[in-house]
Design an enzyme around this catalytic site. Structure first.
Site, mmCIF file in Angstrom:
data_model
loop_
_atom_site.group_PDB
_atom_site.id
_atom_site.type_symbol
_atom_site.label_atom_id
_atom_site.label_comp_id
_atom_site.label_asym_id
_atom_site.label_seq_id
_atom_site.Cartn_x
_atom_site.Cartn_y
_atom_site.Cartn_z
ATOM 1 N N SER A 1 -5.968 2.639 1.181
ATOM 2 C CA SER A 1 -4.564 2.269 1.104
ATOM 3 C C SER A 1 -4.081 1.834 2.476
ATOM 4 O O SER A 1 -4.811 1.911 3.468
ATOM 5 C CB SER A 1 -3.724 3.450 0.615
ATOM 6 O OG SER A 1 -3.631 4.445 1.624
ATOM 7 N N LYS A 2 -2.835 1.406 2.544
ATOM 8 C CA LYS A 2 -2.252 0.946 3.811
ATOM 9 C C LYS A 2 -2.217 2.045 4.863
ATOM 10 O O LYS A 2 -2.188 1.770 6.055
ATOM 11 C CB LYS A 2 -0.833 0.413 3.567
ATOM 12 C CG LYS A 2 -0.794 -1.068 3.220
ATOM 13 C CD LYS A 2 0.596 -1.625 3.412
ATOM 14 C CE LYS A 2 0.556 -3.146 3.506
ATOM 15 N NZ LYS A 2 1.874 -3.717 3.797
ATOM 16 N N ARG A 3 -2.216 3.297 4.401
ATOM 17 C CA ARG A 3 -2.208 4.405 5.360
ATOM 18 C C ARG A 3 -3.501 4.449 6.173
ATOM 19 O O ARG A 3 -3.575 5.124 7.198
ATOM 20 C CB ARG A 3 -2.023 5.735 4.622
ATOM 21 C CG ARG A 3 -0.654 5.907 3.989
ATOM 22 C CD ARG A 3 -0.489 7.301 3.395
ATOM 23 N NE ARG A 3 -1.430 7.520 2.310
ATOM 24 C CZ ARG A 3 -1.188 7.197 1.044
ATOM 25 N NH1 ARG A 3 -0.049 6.628 0.722
ATOM 26 N NH2 ARG A 3 -2.079 7.451 0.113
#
Length: 489
Positions: A251-253
Site C-alpha cells: 500500500s501507499k504506507r
C-alpha cells in the site's frame, strides 16, 4: 484460439504498480499469442471518477510501451470503452435476465436489510439475502408510490460453482454461500460484477487475468455468464503484490507504489517492465534480465507463482542500473534534460556547448547515474554559478590545519596549468602534493569540497575539467572567504 485479454481499471486515483503488473501479464499473454489487448475504463461509479486518473492510466501505459489494440483514443469494434457510456448495453442485458427469470425487482429497504443482518448475526448465522415474497397488493402499492427497487440476481440453491483457474487450479464455492446479489442499483447504474460480465462477453474476451481479490466475484459472474448464455472465458487470478519483507498487501504506507512516482524519479520503462514481469513470474531459476521482446517470447501463465510476491525496491533499483548501462549517450541526455530544465539549470533551446557539458557530466558520473533524476542529486553543481557546501563535508575536509594555505597554493597551480584538461591536471596536482610532502588525500579531498561542495562524486579531475578554470578558481576563492568569515566570527 484468438487470444483477447483486457485490463479494466477504475479511474479513482493513482495507477498502483500491482495493477500495472496485472495489466502487463494481460498484455504479454496477448502479445505472446498474437492476440489483442483491450483497455477498458471501469467508471460506472461516477461519484468516484477522477478525470486526471484516466490520464495517469493512459500516460502510464504509453510510458511502459504497453500499447492497446482497442480502447480509449484507439477505438475498436466493441466500443464504447468507457463503461459509463455503455448504459444501453447493460439495460438490454438486464431486461434479458428479467425475461428469463434470473433477475427480479427487489423493493426491500436498507432498514429492512439491516434488521435481517442483525438478526442473523444475533443467531450466529451468516447473512445471505434471499428473495422476499410480495403479494399482488404489495406490488401494486410499491408501484403506486414509485418505491425504488434494485435488480437482484436469483442465486440457484444447492449448486457447486467451479472455477478452472489457470494459476490457482480448481476453486469451488457452494451457491448457498452467495446471497442474491444486486446487478443494477435503484438509480439504474450497473454494479461491477454485472457490467464486467456483459462487457467481457461483448468484447469477446477469452482470458480474464486479474487480481486475486476478484476471485470471490468470479463465482457470481459465472452464474451470470451462464444465465445470459455467454461463453465462459478462461480465468486466472494473479496473487497480490506484498509489501517489502511482508505478507501484507502493498500500500501507499510502504513508500512509492504509484507508477507515476517512478516515472517522475526518472526510472526507465525497460527496467520497470522487466521488474514487474519478474514479480511473481519466472522463466527459470537464474534469468533476471529480460527485454520486452524476450518477455513476449517467453511469458506464460503456467509459470506465474500462485503465492504473493514481495515488492523489492532494491531489486528494482538494481535492474534500473543494469538497464541504464545499456543506453546511448543521446538517450541519457534526453532523459536528464527534463529534470535540468525543471530546475532552471539549462536554457531553452539547448545550445551545443550546454549539450557538450551535459554529456561530459553524464560520462563523469558513469554508473552512479541510476535514474535520470540523479543528475540533480549528484551533478547539480556542474550547472550552477555558486557552490553550495555540504556542512558535513566542510567539517570533515575543510576545517583542518593547513587547508587554507594548501587551497591558496593549489589555486596557483590551477591558474598556470596548460592545457586545462584531465590529462594535464592530474599530474600537476600530483606533483604539487609530492613537492609539499602531502598525502594525496589531504589535497584532493579539500579541493573537491572547495569546487563541488560535496565530499564524494565523480573523479576530481573530471570535475575540474568540466567546471573549467575560471569557475574552479572562483569557487576556491568563495570557499576561502567562507572559511575566513567563520574563523573570525
Amino acid at each position: 484460439m484468438n487470444v483477447r485479454t483486457r485490463f479494466a481499471p477504475s479511474p479513482t486515483g493513482y495507477l498502483h504498480i500491482g495493477g500495472v503488473r496485472t495489466a502487463l501479464f494481460n498484455w504479454l499473454l496477448a502479445r505472446r499469442h498474437g492476440g489483442q489487448f483491450i483497455l477498458r475504463i471501469d467508471d460506472t461509479d461516477q461519484q468516484r471518477h477522477v478525470e486526471e486518473a484516466v490520464a495517469l492510466i493512459l500516460d502510464g501505459f504509453r510510458w511502459m510501451g504497453m500499447d492497446w489494440d482497442e480502447g480509449p483514443e484507439v477505438g475498436g469494434l466493441h466500443g464504447p470503452y468507457y463503461q459509463a457510456q455503455r448504459g444501453d448495453i447493460y439495460r438490454a442485458a438486464a431486461d434479458a435476465l428479467i425475461a428469463s427469470g434470473h433477475v427480479y425487482r427487489d423493493y426491500s429497504s436498507e432498514a429492512e436489510r439491516n434488521a435481517e443482518r442483525a438478526a442473523a448475526e444475533a443467531g450466529k448465522k451468516a447473512y445471505r439475502f434471499r428473495r422476499k415474497h410480495i403479494t399482488d397488493e404489495q406490488l401494486a402499492q410499491f408501484q403506486a408510490e414509485a418505491r425504488p427497487y434494485a435488480l437482484r440476481f436469483a442465486v440457484p440453491a444447492d449448486r457447486t460453482i467451479t472455477i478452472h483457474d489457470l494459476i490457482k487450479g480448481n476453486v469451488e464455492q457452494k451457491s448457498s454461500e452467495i446471497g442474491d446479489f444486486v446487478i443494477v442499483r435503484p438509480d439504474g447504474t450497473p454494479l461491477y460484477n454485472f457490467a464486467s460480465v456483459v462487457d467481457d462477453a461483448a468484447m469477446k474476451i477469452t482470458h480474464v487475468v486479474r487480481a486475486e481479490e476478484h476471485l470471490a466475484n468470479t463465482f457470481p459472474q459465472i452464474l451470470m455468464f451462464e444465465a445470459l448464455n455467454y461463453q465462459l472465458p478462461e480465468f486466472a487470478h494473479v496473487p497480490y503484490v506484498a509489501a517489502p519483507g511482508s505478507k501484507k498487501k502493498l500500500s501507499k504506507r510502504d513508500g512509492a507504489v504509484g507508477l507515476d512516482e517512478f516515472i517522475n524519479k526518472g526510472y526507465l520503462p525497460e527496467a520497470m517492465m522487466n521488474y514487474l514481469a519478474r514479480l511473481g513470474w519466472s522463466l527459470d531459476a537464474s534469468s533476471e534480465i529480460f527485454s520486452r521482446d524476450q518477455l513476449v517470447a517467453s511469458f506464460s501463465l503456467e509459470r506465474v507463482n500462485s503465492s504473493p510476491a514481495s515488492h523489492d525496491p532494491d531489486k528494482l533499483f538494481w535492474l534500473e542500473g543494469e538497464w541504464m548501462k545499456t543506453l546511448s549517450m543521446e538517450r541519457k541526455v534526453n532523459g536528464v534534460l527534463p529534470f535540468l530544465r525543471k530546475e532552471g539549470l539549462v536554457a531553452e533551446p539547448l545550445d551545443e556547448a550546454a549539450r557538450t557539458r551535459i554529456e561530459a557530466v553524464i560520462a563523469a558520473l558513469g554508473d552512479r547515474l541510476k535514474v535520470f533524476s540523479d543528475i540533480l542529486a549528484l551533478g547539480r553543481y556542474f550547472f550552477t554559478d555558486a557552490v553550495a557546501h555540504d556542512p558535513d563535508a566542510v567539517k570533515k575536509r575543510l576545517r583542518k590545519d593547513g587547508v587554507v594555505n594548501m587551497l591558496r597554493e593549489v589555486d596557483d597551480v590551477l591558474a598556470a596549468v596548460e592545457p586545462y584538461d584531465v590529462a594535464t591536471l592530474e599530474p600537476a596536482v600530483h606533483a604539487f602534493a609530492e613537492a609539499r610532502g602531502l598525502p594525496m588525500g589531504q589535497v584532493v579531498n579539500p579541493l573537491r569540497v572547495a569546487v563541488t561542495g560535496q565530499g564524494v562524486g565523480p573523479g576530481l579531475y573530471d570535475c575540474l575539467a568540466i567546471l573549467g578554470r575560471d569557475k574552479c578558481r572562483q569557487r576556491i576563492a568563495a570557499t576561502l572567504e567562507m572559511l575566513s568569515a567563520s574563523a573570525s566570527a
